[in-house]
Structure formats: structure tokens, C-alpha cells
Scaffold this active site. Sequence first.
Site, mmCIF file in Angstrom:
data_model
loop_
_atom_site.group_PDB
_atom_site.id
_atom_site.type_symbol
_atom_site.label_atom_id
_atom_site.label_comp_id
_atom_site.label_asym_id
_atom_site.label_seq_id
_atom_site.Cartn_x
_atom_site.Cartn_y
_atom_site.Cartn_z
ATOM 1 N N ARG A 64 15.570 40.639 56.081
ATOM 2 C CA ARG A 64 15.094 39.549 55.215
ATOM 3 C C ARG A 64 14.465 38.402 56.009
ATOM 4 O O ARG A 64 14.635 37.237 55.646
ATOM 5 C CB ARG A 64 16.219 38.981 54.342
ATOM 6 C CG ARG A 64 16.658 39.860 53.211
ATOM 7 C CD ARG A 64 15.669 39.780 52.038
ATOM 8 N NE ARG A 64 16.066 40.769 51.036
ATOM 9 C CZ ARG A 64 16.827 40.487 49.983
ATOM 10 N NH1 ARG A 64 17.216 39.261 49.752
ATOM 11 N NH2 ARG A 64 17.148 41.436 49.151
ATOM 12 N N ARG B 4 12.858 33.545 50.945
ATOM 13 C CA ARG B 4 12.879 32.211 50.338
ATOM 14 C C ARG B 4 13.221 31.075 51.280
ATOM 15 O O ARG B 4 12.959 29.917 50.956
ATOM 16 C CB ARG B 4 13.856 32.198 49.155
ATOM 17 C CG ARG B 4 13.302 32.919 47.938
ATOM 18 C CD ARG B 4 14.408 33.232 46.957
ATOM 19 N NE ARG B 4 15.334 34.168 47.573
ATOM 20 C CZ ARG B 4 16.283 34.832 46.910
ATOM 21 N NH1 ARG B 4 16.451 34.623 45.625
ATOM 22 N NH2 ARG B 4 17.066 35.679 47.542
ATOM 23 N N ARG C 194 4.889 32.878 46.783
ATOM 24 C CA ARG C 194 5.679 33.369 45.654
ATOM 25 C C ARG C 194 5.319 32.582 44.390
ATOM 26 O O ARG C 194 5.186 33.153 43.307
ATOM 27 C CB ARG C 194 7.158 33.228 46.015
ATOM 28 C CG ARG C 194 8.118 33.349 44.890
ATOM 29 C CD ARG C 194 8.481 34.801 44.624
ATOM 30 N NE ARG C 194 9.873 34.902 44.244
ATOM 31 C CZ ARG C 194 10.378 34.447 43.122
ATOM 32 N NH1 ARG C 194 9.598 33.848 42.241
ATOM 33 N NH2 ARG C 194 11.653 34.580 42.868
ATOM 34 N N ASP D 230 10.599 46.122 48.408
ATOM 35 C CA ASP D 230 12.000 46.181 48.008
ATOM 36 C C ASP D 230 12.430 47.635 47.857
ATOM 37 O O ASP D 230 11.600 48.502 47.573
ATOM 38 C CB ASP D 230 12.224 45.443 46.683
ATOM 39 C CG ASP D 230 13.706 45.124 46.496
ATOM 40 O OD1 ASP D 230 14.177 44.136 47.068
ATOM 41 O OD2 ASP D 230 14.399 45.905 45.816
ATOM 42 N N TYR E 35 22.392 50.966 41.886
ATOM 43 C CA TYR E 35 21.610 50.047 41.033
ATOM 44 C C TYR E 35 21.055 50.771 39.808
ATOM 45 O O TYR E 35 21.029 50.234 38.702
ATOM 46 C CB TYR E 35 20.447 49.433 41.817
ATOM 47 C CG TYR E 35 20.861 48.355 42.792
ATOM 48 C CD1 TYR E 35 21.112 47.056 42.354
ATOM 49 C CD2 TYR E 35 20.994 48.626 44.146
ATOM 50 C CE1 TYR E 35 21.489 46.059 43.254
ATOM 51 C CE2 TYR E 35 21.371 47.644 45.044
ATOM 52 C CZ TYR E 35 21.616 46.365 44.592
ATOM 53 O OH TYR E 35 21.997 45.383 45.476
HETATM 54 O O1 CP3 Z 1 13.813 42.363 55.101
HETATM 55 C C1 CP3 Z 1 12.670 41.969 54.755
HETATM 56 O O2 CP3 Z 1 12.203 40.858 55.052
HETATM 57 C C2 CP3 Z 1 11.782 42.970 54.040
HETATM 58 C C3 CP3 Z 1 11.785 42.939 52.616
HETATM 59 C C4 CP3 Z 1 13.038 43.381 51.857
HETATM 60 C C5 CP3 Z 1 13.438 42.750 50.646
HETATM 61 N N1 CP3 Z 1 14.470 43.447 50.128
HETATM 62 C C6 CP3 Z 1 12.785 41.576 50.060
HETATM 63 C C7 CP3 Z 1 13.432 40.832 48.961
HETATM 64 C C8 CP3 Z 1 13.909 44.435 52.088
HETATM 65 C C9 CP3 Z 1 13.979 45.402 53.261
HETATM 66 C C10 CP3 Z 1 14.812 44.480 50.979
HETATM 67 C C11 CP3 Z 1 15.853 45.500 50.829
HETATM 68 C C12 CP3 Z 1 16.790 45.401 49.699
HETATM 69 N N2 CP3 Z 1 16.520 45.043 48.408
HETATM 70 C C13 CP3 Z 1 18.153 45.776 49.772
HETATM 71 C C14 CP3 Z 1 18.844 46.328 50.998
HETATM 72 C C15 CP3 Z 1 19.203 45.262 51.965
HETATM 73 C C16 CP3 Z 1 20.245 44.268 51.462
HETATM 74 O O3 CP3 Z 1 19.865 43.099 51.274
HETATM 75 O O4 CP3 Z 1 21.384 44.676 51.264
HETATM 76 C C17 CP3 Z 1 18.708 45.573 48.501
HETATM 77 C C18 CP3 Z 1 20.153 45.827 48.095
HETATM 78 C C19 CP3 Z 1 17.658 45.123 47.643
HETATM 79 C C20 CP3 Z 1 17.752 44.822 46.180
HETATM 80 C C21 CP3 Z 1 17.469 43.398 45.889
HETATM 81 N N3 CP3 Z 1 16.245 42.758 46.070
HETATM 82 C C22 CP3 Z 1 18.365 42.451 45.321
HETATM 83 C C23 CP3 Z 1 19.811 42.721 44.960
HETATM 84 C C24 CP3 Z 1 17.655 41.250 45.185
HETATM 85 C C25 CP3 Z 1 18.163 39.991 44.528
HETATM 86 C C26 CP3 Z 1 18.969 39.174 45.448
HETATM 87 C C27 CP3 Z 1 18.075 38.185 46.151
HETATM 88 O O5 CP3 Z 1 18.235 38.028 47.365
HETATM 89 O O6 CP3 Z 1 17.271 37.558 45.462
HETATM 90 C C28 CP3 Z 1 16.342 41.454 45.706
HETATM 91 C C29 CP3 Z 1 15.254 40.455 45.767
HETATM 92 C C30 CP3 Z 1 14.511 40.316 47.060
HETATM 93 N N4 CP3 Z 1 14.165 41.333 47.897
HETATM 94 C C31 CP3 Z 1 13.992 39.099 47.589
HETATM 95 C C32 CP3 Z 1 13.318 39.413 48.768
HETATM 96 C C33 CP3 Z 1 12.546 38.479 49.672
HETATM 97 C C34 CP3 Z 1 14.097 37.726 46.933
HETATM 98 C C35 CP3 Z 1 12.944 37.665 46.005
HETATM 99 C C36 CP3 Z 1 12.575 36.294 45.501
HETATM 100 O O7 CP3 Z 1 13.249 35.811 44.591
HETATM 101 O O8 CP3 Z 1 11.556 35.747 45.977
#
Ligand code: CP3
Length: 330
Positions: A9, A13, A22, A59, A135
Site C-alpha cells: 500500500r 490515501r 482520487r 486491487d 470476500y
Molecule cells: O499496495 C499497493 O500500493 C498496490 C495497490 C493495492 C491496493 N489493494 C490498493 C487499495 C493492493 C496490492 C491491494 C491489495 C488488497 N486489496 C488486499 C490484500 C492486501 C491487504 O491489504 O491485506 C485486500 C484484502 C484488498 C481488498 C480491499 N481493497 C479492501 C478491504 C479495501 C478497503 C479498505 C481500505 O483500505 O480502504 C480496499 C481499498 C483499497 N485498495 C484502497 C487502496 C489504495 C483504498 C482506496 C481508497 O479509498 O482510495
Amino acid sequence: MPPPIWLMRQAGRYLPEYRALRAKAGDFLSLCYDPALAIEITLQPIERFGLDAAILFSDILVLPQAMGQDLRFEENIGPLLEPIRDIERMQALDTTRVVERLAPIMATVRGVAARLPDDVALIGFAGAPWTVAAYMIEGRGGGRFETPLAMAQRGDPILAGVTERLIDGSVDYLLAQIEAGAEVIQLFDSWAGILPSGLRRRWSIEPLVEIVDRLRAKAPQVPVIVFPRNVGHDALAYLEAIRPDAIGLDQSADLDFARMRLQPHAAVQGNLDPALLVAGATAMTDGVDRIMHALGKGPFVFNLGHGVVPETPPRHVAELVASVRNWRPQ
Ligand code: CP3
């Protein structure tokens, strides 16, 4: 030589330049499917911090969406999917058009590959079948996952069918990322830890073995990192069965165990607590010191134990990179 460093990540944000793009796109998924914006976001942390690897901005849940499951991200809630709870919905999942439907993601990979300096690796990724299935079946995040866990306990054919389809879809999707320019692949099994240890082999490890074997058959040159979060000493079982090039460790991992039992077989990656990156100062640098003492002789990739959280001051990331690169054994 300091170890390579990147952060899960690392684009997100906590960066004002991410929040600006965004706001322009409206919502998170629109960002993922807009190659021009997703390329920009993937490169943001590279430009700001000089990290050693970029990870594709996307994602893990775009894969079920490409298999036909409805997905949206709700502000302050996270992902919401139309839950898969019966055989018919499971069988309706379509793996045949995944690469076509995810074409914008491959365009992002190509665009990043073209702009990335030669000495910065480009990491592609997918979720592990267990984590993505959790999920898909639960329909939302939050980490409870009662329904998929009950299915795992009883060996439910719905979970088996979802898993099988995710294996096929993931292999095609990852090979397409590699063809587009991904140089390393990471598989995120973020929820491996909620499975009872005795169920991990069937629902988490075996699907990963199959994906990695099929990737290796077609792209043997591409290193694979497996990140089974919160599995404790079972990390060794993941290594022995999957034989990945590297294993990702969360912040609860036992560093002596990692050095003595994991590092002889594979590179390890991790595992600074994301909360220490929020804290900064000596809390953070003491954490770096503990990890570097235990694992720094390598093979090792510095990372967090989970993703960067939105509360993180960007300045602390710059300080973290400097403290890893300037670290010397006392
Ligand atoms: O790592 C990176 O910078 C690359 C991009 C990336 C994202 N998600 C961007 C993201 C990667 C590799 C993921 C993987 C991901 N997504 C996982 C596995 C890793 C982990 O965190 O355990 C999982 C479980 C997800 C599913 C997911 N995506 C959830 C549960 C959420 C909501 C929680 C949150 O943090 O908002 C997301 C959203 C998400 N994925 C965001 C980002 C940058 C936030 C989006 C936003 O609101 O702008």
C-alpha cells in the site's frame, strides 16, 4: 549492501498527491480502470521516496468482478460484493473473459513498465484464492468471514468451486500481467490466518501451489512472493509446499524462527508494524534495528508487516527508507 525496500500500500490515501487524483476520478475503482491515472499513482511513491520496487496500483477484487460478480467500494465501509452462497452463482462465475475485461489493468502495467527506471522492479499481484473467496462468499470485508469459514470447515462444494475458478482466473490474469511487463509477482493471502491451522493446507496452501506451479511452467524467470498473513510458524509449511522465491511476514512473525527456519529456503520480506511507521522517531528506528539485526544478512527484502495506513505521515516513509539504507550493525 542495504536490502531492497518497498511497502505494501505504498500508493494510497496517506499521500496528498493520491488524494488529489482520487478526488478527480471520483471513486477508487474508477482509478483502477483508468490507466493514465493508475500509472501516475503507481509511480507517485517511487518519485517521492526512491523505493526499489513499484507495485501495480489496482486491487485483488477486480478479478471476481471480471468473473462477473458485482463489486463496489463504499466510502468508510470498503468492498461490497453480491455474495456467492449457492451452486448456481458459483457456476455462473466466468473465467474465460478475465484478461479481456481486465485490459485496462494490463495497459497500466505496460505504461508503468515503460516509465520505470531500470533499477526499480515492477511487481504485479493477485489475491490468493482463499482470501478472494472469503470476500466473494461473505460479500464484504471486516475480517469476520463466518460463512466462508463454515464452508471451509464442512468442505463445501461452493467454496471448492469458487477456489477452482479463482485458480484458473488468477493464472491467466498473472500471466497477462507478466506479458505486459510485471517482473515479480506477489500473492496476497491476507486472511490465511483466520483459517484453523489444520484447514490451511486444503484451502490456502494447495491453491497457491497450483497457481505457482502453473506460473513457473510458463514464466520460470519471474520471482514469486507469497504473503500468508498471520500464520505464525505455519509459514514454513507454505515455503515447503509452494517453494516461492520469497515469503512475506506480518509484524507478528517470530524473527529468530524466520532467520533460522525460513531464510535458508527463501528470501524473507517484511515485517515492520505499520503502526510504527505512523509513530515514527525512535519507535520506528528501533523496529528497523530489530528486523535488520535478525534478517539483514539476507536474503531479505524490507517491507511492512501489512499495508501503509492512511494516518501515516509521508515524512516517516522518507525517514524509514533512509534508516534502512543507512543501517549499520552495532
Ligand atoms: O499496495 C499497493 O500500493 C498496490 C495497490 C493495492 C491496493 N489493494 C490498493 C487499495 C493492493 C496490492 C491491494 C491489495 C488488497 N486489496 C488486499 C490484500 C492486501 C491487504 O491489504 O491485506 C485486500 C484484502 C484488498 C481488498 C480491499 N481493497 C479492501 C478491504 C479495501 C478497503 C479498505 C481500505 O483500505 O480502504 C480496499 C481499498 C483499497 N485498495 C484502497 C487502496 C489504495 C483504498 C482506496 C481508497 O479509498 O482510495
